[in-house]
Write an enzyme that holds these catalytic residues in place. Structure first.
Site: not given
Length: 351
Positions: A63-65
């Site tokens: 995801m937003s990592m």
């Protein structure tokens, strides 16, 4: 990676934020719908567990990592003198001249302090995030659809809000895709290729990573990576070691120093993140500004790379928490990370 597994970590206790009761580390894993958890201490794996559909051979959405890897690549280019953080975006991407991004600086994009009329409220079916997601879909658009096709077309439609760029932190994924576009303009390579060449192929990764793309093949720089747990641990170790891994210096230690220094605390405070008070956001990394100098990559539904330099510790979590917002998980994760760090430091002092 070598192992020095420590069964004592499961019994580490902590007090969740806002609670007068204690919880064990092991209990926190199920409470946070953890799919995979890895802890590295001084470069060795001291804890590793998988549950649900994930095993050591599997991959999980980061995801937003992903954003933090996009920010890392940009910060590398800044330190190497290939990207000017003070440059206006429209001088690098003329296509964005008439959008909100055109008048912003590269640094404002990197730190998400751009002024945008854009809502990323996943719970609101009418929020801009869903128009953006439709544009990003790799599937053919319905007949007669007149909306933007792909990330780059959508970014050109965004308008500026009433506040000035640089005043307030606003967590908006479109900044990451703009940064991915900036990176590709500066280097002549898309983010996937650059990430592979500069980091993935050189860090000793044991599995391929994957990245989703739009209908035109543009990588999703804001959240498209899927990877194995231990390989994300290698990313964390690379950051802990100041750009060095397996005896190789992949990028300057100055890159990590810049990220650790953090961004504008005042701009961040204005965004009202109650579980991250005193923190900041810089080059798409979350900087805690706590006593241990911790910083993190974070993604919706509980994805985390948490780097604690003082404890020489890296924690990686893959999760499937029902709520997208990490503010729902932070009360039983952030104090848990600090408790494990303290436990590892105490063990070191006893040796």
């Amino acid at each position: 990676m070598t192992y020095a597994l420590d069964s004592g970590i499961d019994t580490v206790t902590f007090q969740p934020l806002g609670s007068d009761k204690t919880m064990t580390w092991k209990a926190s894993l199920s409470a946070n719908y953890t799919d995979g958890m890895l802890i590295l201490h001084k470069g060795q794996i001291v804890y590793e567990t998988y549950s649900g559909c994930l095993n050591e051979r599997g991959k999980h959405a980061a995801m937003s990592m992903t954003k933090s890897l996009t920010g890392l690549l940009a910060e590398i280019l800044v330190v190497e003198g290939k990207l000017d953080p003070a440059a206006k975006v429209d001088t690098i991407i003329p296509e964005l001249k008439n959008s909100a991004f055109g008048s912003a600086t590269v640094r404002q994009v990197m730190d998400m302090t751009t002024s945008l009329k854009y809502s990323e409220d996943y719970a609101d079916p009418n929020a801009d995030i869903w128009v953006y997601s439709k544009a990003a879909s790799p599937f053919p658009k319905p007949s007669g659809d007149k909306g933007p096709n792909g990330y780059f077309e959508y970014l050109q439609t965004l308008k500026k809000d009433t506040i000035n760029h640089g005043e307030v932190f606003g967590y908006k994924t479109v900044n990451s895709d703009t940064l991915g576009w900036i990176i590709s303009k500066v280097t002549g390579k898309d983010m996937t290729s650059l990430l592979s060449e500069r980091i993935w192929m050189k860090m000793g990764a044991e599995q391929d990573g994957y990245m989703t793309v739009d209908a035109k093949g543009v990588p999703f720089a804001g959240g498209g990576i899927s990877a194995g747990l231990r390989d994300m641990g290698r990313i964390g170790q690379l950051m802990l070691n100041g750009g060095k891994i397996n005896g190789q210096q992949l990028f300057s230690n100055k890159v990590v120093e810049n990220i650790q220094a953090g961004g504008d605390k005042k701009a961040f405070a204005a965004a009202g993140y109650k579980t991250l008070e005193g923190g900041s956001y810089h080059s798409m990394w979350w900087v805690m500004h706590n006593q241990h100098g911790a910083f993190a990559a974070r993604g919706v539904h509980g994805q985390t790379i948490y780097v604690d330099p003082t404890a020489e510790m890296v924690i990686v979590r893959f999760s499937s928490f029902p709520s997208a917002a990490n503010s729902k998980i932070d009360p039983t994760s952030l104090p848990a990370y600090q408790a494990v760090a303290k436990y590892l430091l105490n063990k070191d002092s006893e040796k």
